[in-house]
Motif scaffolding. Sequence first.
Motif, PDB file in Angstrom:
ATOM      1  N   HIS A   1       0.837  -1.208   0.000  1.00 33.81           N
ATOM      2  CA  HIS A   1       0.000   0.000   0.000  1.00 33.81           C
ATOM      3  C   HIS A   1       0.871   1.257   0.000  1.00 33.81           C
ATOM      4  O   HIS A   1       0.601   2.212  -0.755  1.00 33.81           O
ATOM      5  N   ALA A   2       1.904   1.263   0.809  1.00 37.72           N
ATOM      6  CA  ALA A   2       2.794   2.430   0.889  1.00 37.72           C
ATOM      7  C   ALA A   2       3.465   2.710  -0.449  1.00 37.72           C
ATOM      8  O   ALA A   2       3.674   3.876  -0.817  1.00 37.72           O
ATOM      9  N   LEU A   3       3.809   1.649  -1.173  1.00 38.83           N
ATOM     10  CA  LEU A   3       4.538   1.799  -2.438  1.00 38.83           C
ATOM     11  C   LEU A   3       3.622   1.953  -3.647  1.00 38.83           C
ATOM     12  O   LEU A   3       4.108   2.278  -4.738  1.00 38.83           O
TER      13      LEU A   3
ATOM     14  N   GLY B   1       0.678  -2.248  -7.773  1.00 38.29           N
ATOM     15  CA  GLY B   1      -0.565  -2.466  -8.508  1.00 38.29           C
ATOM     16  C   GLY B   1      -0.992  -1.259  -9.310  1.00 38.29           C
ATOM     17  O   GLY B   1      -1.841  -1.379 -10.203  1.00 38.29           O
ATOM     18  N   SER B   2      -0.425  -0.089  -9.012  1.00 39.46           N
ATOM     19  CA  SER B   2      -0.756   1.100  -9.782  1.00 39.46           C
ATOM     20  C   SER B   2       0.090   1.147 -11.050  1.00 39.46           C
ATOM     21  O   SER B   2       1.174   0.566 -11.122  1.00 39.46           O
ATOM     22  N   CYS B   3      -0.388   1.876 -12.033  1.00 37.84           N
ATOM     23  CA  CYS B   3       0.331   1.956 -13.304  1.00 37.84           C
ATOM     24  C   CYS B   3       1.629   2.730 -13.188  1.00 37.84           C
ATOM     25  O   CYS B   3       2.508   2.627 -14.053  1.00 37.84           O
ATOM     26  N   ALA B   4       1.792   3.497 -12.099  1.00 34.82           N
ATOM     27  CA  ALA B   4       3.007   4.282 -11.905  1.00 34.82           C
ATOM     28  C   ALA B   4       4.180   3.434 -11.416  1.00 34.82           C
ATOM     29  O   ALA B   4       5.332   3.868 -11.483  1.00 34.82           O
TER      30      ALA B   4
ATOM     31  N   GLU C   1       2.494 -11.305  -8.379  1.00 36.38           N
ATOM     32  CA  GLU C   1       1.140 -11.854  -8.338  1.00 36.38           C
ATOM     33  C   GLU C   1       0.099 -10.761  -8.147  1.00 36.38           C
ATOM     34  O   GLU C   1      -1.046 -10.899  -8.586  1.00 36.38           O
ATOM     35  N   ALA C   2       0.508  -9.670  -7.488  1.00 33.79           N
ATOM     36  CA  ALA C   2      -0.422  -8.583  -7.175  1.00 33.79           C
ATOM     37  C   ALA C   2      -0.403  -7.461  -8.200  1.00 33.79           C
ATOM     38  O   ALA C   2      -1.198  -6.519  -8.082  1.00 33.79           O
TER      39      ALA C   2
END
Length: 280
Positions: free
Chosen positions: A68-70, A73-76, A96-97
């Motif tokens: 979550h901190a990093l 899973g986001s495109c960035a 996997e995530a």
Amino acid sequence: MTPRTTSHPISDTARLDADGTARLDTDGTARLDTDAEALDPAARFDAEALDSYDDLPERLIGYPAVFHALGIGSCAVRTVLDYGCGPGKVATRVVEASDARVVAVDVSPSMLEIARERRPHPRIDYRLTEDGGLGFLADGSVDAAMACFVFVTTGDIADLHDIAAETHRVLRPGGRFAVLDANPRTTGIRFSTFRRGEPGRVYTKGERRRSRLERPDGGAPLEPVDHHWPCQTYLDVLGKAGFTDLDVHEPVLTHRSALLGHDPAEAGHPPFLVVSGVKQ
């Protein structure tokens, strides 16, 4: 960078260095000389033992907090550095995530051997570092970085500064570095699968402490020696390396899991510490 060493778990005092000290790697393993590991037939057995540790609280609480901190899973976040990857468990969870690529780095040939054998993946690049440096990565080449159970298993604060500085170098501007460790404020508390330090004992900065890690097969628990670093040490190290927007998170179990039993300590006491910062 100062020379770093490779990993063996400590199950008894015979595994301590000649001067009575021990250094530990990402999963609570003692660091001995790289050449010594290459010649030591027990190295593979030791790595196997650490791979068998049941990291259930980490999976339910610690790693999700890091992801979550990093922004996993986001495109960035397309490239992630896993500094001190051990047998590759966390790197595997990243791919996997998400669709990210992971550069998974460790000082232990035995750990990397297990990682490559058991957790190969086309988006994981396992790399050996013999001195702790990341010379194979260009400046600003990764989007996010993590070090899970690396600081707590490093006994020399100069090494912590080297790790943070080198990670800062390879991160792109705006990238975040997250450090996950056992929480120094809950030292001595018996959690579901581990205890760091002795109950009731107060440890000083950098002091060695014996821990206990349970194995899911009911085998003899592992008893590595790691190091006690107060929360302020993490903030100081990341701040000196140039990280800003420093954040401290002490996650607890928010959703009860039958896997942890009826009244787990993780519900009322934060077992982990996540300290993170951004490269400007």
